[in-house]
Write a protein that holds these residues in place. Structure first.
Motif, PDB file in Angstrom:
ATOM      1  N   GLN A 405      -0.014  36.953  35.856  1.00  0.00           N
ATOM      2  CA  GLN A 405      -0.668  35.948  35.027  1.00  0.00           C
ATOM      3  C   GLN A 405      -1.411  36.554  33.833  1.00  0.00           C
ATOM      4  OE1 GLN A 405      -0.144  32.838  35.493  1.00  0.00           O
ATOM      5  NE2 GLN A 405       0.867  33.006  37.480  1.00  0.00           N
ATOM      6  N   GLY A 406      -1.563  37.864  33.808  1.00  0.00           N
ATOM      7  CA  GLY A 406      -2.283  38.499  32.720  1.00  0.00           C
ATOM      8  C   GLY A 406      -1.414  39.375  31.852  1.00  0.00           C
ATOM      9  N   VAL A 407      -1.060  40.579  32.354  1.00  0.00           N
ATOM     10  CA  VAL A 407      -0.327  41.548  31.540  1.00  0.00           C
ATOM     11  C   VAL A 407       1.073  41.052  31.188  1.00  0.00           C
ATOM     12  CG1 VAL A 407       0.576  43.896  31.494  1.00  0.00           C
ATOM     13  CG2 VAL A 407      -1.670  43.444  32.520  1.00  0.00           C
ATOM     14  N   VAL A 408       1.814  40.559  32.191  1.00  0.00           N
ATOM     15  CA  VAL A 408       3.185  40.103  31.931  1.00  0.00           C
ATOM     16  C   VAL A 408       3.190  38.890  31.015  1.00  0.00           C
ATOM     17  CG1 VAL A 408       5.314  39.296  33.007  1.00  0.00           C
ATOM     18  CG2 VAL A 408       3.913  41.022  34.154  1.00  0.00           C
ATOM     19  N   LYS A 413       4.038  36.557  25.580  1.00  0.00           N
ATOM     20  CA  LYS A 413       3.439  35.919  24.413  1.00  0.00           C
ATOM     21  C   LYS A 413       3.635  36.768  23.165  1.00  0.00           C
ATOM     22  CE  LYS A 413       0.731  32.967  22.238  1.00  0.00           C
ATOM     23  NZ  LYS A 413       1.183  31.591  21.919  1.00  0.00           N
ATOM     24  N   ILE A 414       3.487  38.093  23.291  1.00  0.00           N
ATOM     25  CA  ILE A 414       3.615  38.969  22.120  1.00  0.00           C
ATOM     26  C   ILE A 414       5.038  38.946  21.584  1.00  0.00           C
ATOM     27  CG2 ILE A 414       3.544  41.388  21.398  1.00  0.00           C
ATOM     28  CD1 ILE A 414       1.199  41.773  23.347  1.00  0.00           C
ATOM     29  N   PHE A 415       6.019  39.023  22.469  1.00  0.00           N
ATOM     30  CA  PHE A 415       7.422  39.062  22.028  1.00  0.00           C
ATOM     31  C   PHE A 415       8.032  37.668  21.892  1.00  0.00           C
ATOM     32  CE2 PHE A 415       6.693  43.268  23.862  1.00  0.00           C
ATOM     33  CZ  PHE A 415       7.194  44.080  22.865  1.00  0.00           C
ATOM     34  N   THR A 436      -6.807  32.222  28.025  1.00  0.00           N
ATOM     35  CA  THR A 436      -6.468  32.163  29.446  1.00  0.00           C
ATOM     36  C   THR A 436      -5.893  33.491  29.926  1.00  0.00           C
ATOM     37  OG1 THR A 436      -6.017  29.797  29.228  1.00  0.00           O
ATOM     38  CG2 THR A 436      -5.149  30.911  31.180  1.00  0.00           C
ATOM     39  N   ILE A 437      -5.021  34.112  29.110  1.00  0.00           N
ATOM     40  CA  ILE A 437      -4.447  35.408  29.494  1.00  0.00           C
ATOM     41  C   ILE A 437      -5.543  36.461  29.655  1.00  0.00           C
ATOM     42  CG2 ILE A 437      -2.991  37.299  28.687  1.00  0.00           C
ATOM     43  CD1 ILE A 437      -1.178  35.172  27.402  1.00  0.00           C
TER      44      ILE A 437
END
Length: 475
Positions: A405-408, A413-415, A436-437
């Motif tokens: 729910q955070g890093v992945v 979101k970035i890509f 939220t991330i």
């Protein structure tokens, strides 16, 4: 209720007294530091401290909130040098008056409690006025609120507690150093007055034997016999000195057998009862051994005792030693009975000595040394079940907000990957996705920290012994 209103009235009267005290304190501080009249500073500080101590006692009696004194311990009295002069910084004085005053002034000036008291005195009347409605309408709660305010400024801080502990450790170190120096002087005196004199006598005897060997063999033979006897006596005395430094039986067989051997050598009837599951460290055993030896000597020489009971027991990691004799009593540490030296020995291990010796006897000496025995593995503090369940749940679930729910989700979101899958943040409006991330990552890290922190707070010693950088939890 009337009693509480009486407490409120007392506080308000003291508040009225504090107003002129603030003016007087300000004038004294101005004269002390602006005009150089530094001799006015200690009276001003002590005046404020007396008012603060009065409020601490009132708060403890009225609201049940105990506030410990936050002040640093006063400096020790000046010690003269070898030439009888007293040093203060780079100046020598014939009397201790000026060095003592300088130390006292420096102590009051550098104590954080001094300036916290000044701040409290300045603000306290205003706080009493602001709390006046609560003190009049609900005096119980008002007094508790005022107690919290007093504890905020008048209570000890972590820094003051640490400073007090450092001062105590410094005094303990000085006492240990003095005791060690006294022991070295005693050993040197014993060697100089006894062993050295005997060795010199043996050397002179052997020189006489060398001269008489050809002219009078019988006399030379007699002198050799005397030299052999003297060497045997010297060896015995050397062994006695060695036992005074550190008895071999204490190093080889531990405190219990060493005290039993001490009891066998004593002229008194000594009963020894030892209950120690494990041996303490060598310095602790030596301190307890010599303390018991001193007490047995006192009982035989000064107390007129016939029977002595020695009880050595363990209370968890604490060591307790009780020595009771049936002597005449009246022991006093100030009379040079060796009790002051025992206290110095125990102070190096935070130990305390309690003496009960009424006139006519019996005399009971109790020595407590905290946290000097190794705690068995089975006696390690075990966490309650609810804490173990919480830690297990934290380790089992902390990965979810941290990574999926955070890093992945952040990578998606970035890509700008369209696949939302089961990432909660990607289903929210765009303005809420990044908060939220980041919140998920912070939550996951917090859960990992708590999973380590809960066992650490429960048993910090075990964590320090067994945790590793790649395995931070307690096994």
């Amino acid at each position: 209720m009337l009693k509480r209103y009486g407490h409120v009235a007392t506080l308000l009267v003291l508040g009225a007294v504090q107003v002129p005290m603030i003016v007087a304190s300000g004038v004294l501080l101005l004269l002390s530091f602006a005009l150089g009249m530094v001799f006015l500073f200690p009276p001003q500080v002590m005046m404020v401290r007396r008012m603060a101590e009065l409020h601490r006692r009132l708060v403890a009696g009225q609201a049940g909130v105990a506030i410990d004194s936050p002040y640093l311990p006063p400096p020790p009295p000046p010690v003269p040098q070898a030439d009888g002069m007293y040093r203060s910084d780079r100046t020598l004085y014939k009397t201790p008056r000026v060095p003592a005053w300088n130390n006292r002034w420096r102590w009051l000036l550098s104590d954080p409690g001094t300036w916290r008291d000044q701040c409290w005195l300045l603000l306290d009347p205003l706080v009493k006025v602001l709390l006046l409605p609560a003190l009049l309408l609900v005096p119980g709660r008002g007094l508790r609120l005022y107690a919290r305010w007093c504890r905020l400024l008048l209570g000890p801080t972590a820094a003051s507690r640490l400073a007090a502990q450092v001062g105590y450790l410094r005094r303990t170190r000085n006492l240990a150093t003095d005791s060690q120096a006294a022991e070295m002087r005693r050993i040197e005196r014993d060697l100089h007055d006894g062993t050295q004199a005997r060795l010199v006598a043996i050397g002179m005897t052997l020189g006489a034997v060398e001269q008489l060997m050809d002219t009078d063999p019988a006399a030379a033979k007699a002198l050799l016999a005397k030299a052999r006897e003297a060497s045997s006596e010297t060896l015995t005395e050397l062994r006695r000195v060695i036992r005074g430094i550190h008895p071999p039986v204490l190093a080889e067989r531990g405190l219990a057998d060493a005290v039993r051997a001490l009891a066998m050598d004593s002229p008194l009837h000594v009963t020894v009862d030892v209950d120690l599951p494990k041996r303490a460290e060598a310095p602790v055993e030596a301190a307890v051994y010599f303390a018991i030896s001193e007490l047995l000597s006192n009982a035989a020489r000064h107390g007129g005792a016939q029977e002595v009971t020695v009880d050595i027991s363990a209370h968890g990691p604490h060591l307790r030693v009780t020595v009771m004799d049936d002597g005449m009593g009246g022991a006093d540490p100030s009379k040079g009975s060796g009790l002051a030296g025992i206290e110095r020995r125990l102070a190096a291990f935070d130990g305390v000595l309690a003496l009960h010796s009424p006139p006519g006897g019996p005399t009971t000496v109790t020595m407590d040394l905290p946290h000097v025995l190794p705690e068995p593995e089975s006696a390690a503090r075990k966490m309650p079940k609810w804490k173990m369940i919480v830690v297990a749940l934290l380790w089992a679930t902390a990965w979810c907000p941290t990574f999926p729910q955070g890093v992945v989700a952040a990578i998606f979101k970035i890509f700008d990957i369209d696949e939302k899958a089961w990432f909660l943040a990607l289903y929210l409006p765009p303005q809420w996705q990044w908060p939220t991330i980041m919140g998920m990552i912070v939550l996951g890290v917090f859960m990992h920290v708590m999973a380590i922190r809960i066992p650490a707070a429960h048993d910090n010693q075990r964590l320090l012994l067994y945790s590793k950088p790649l395995n931070p939890w307690i096994p």
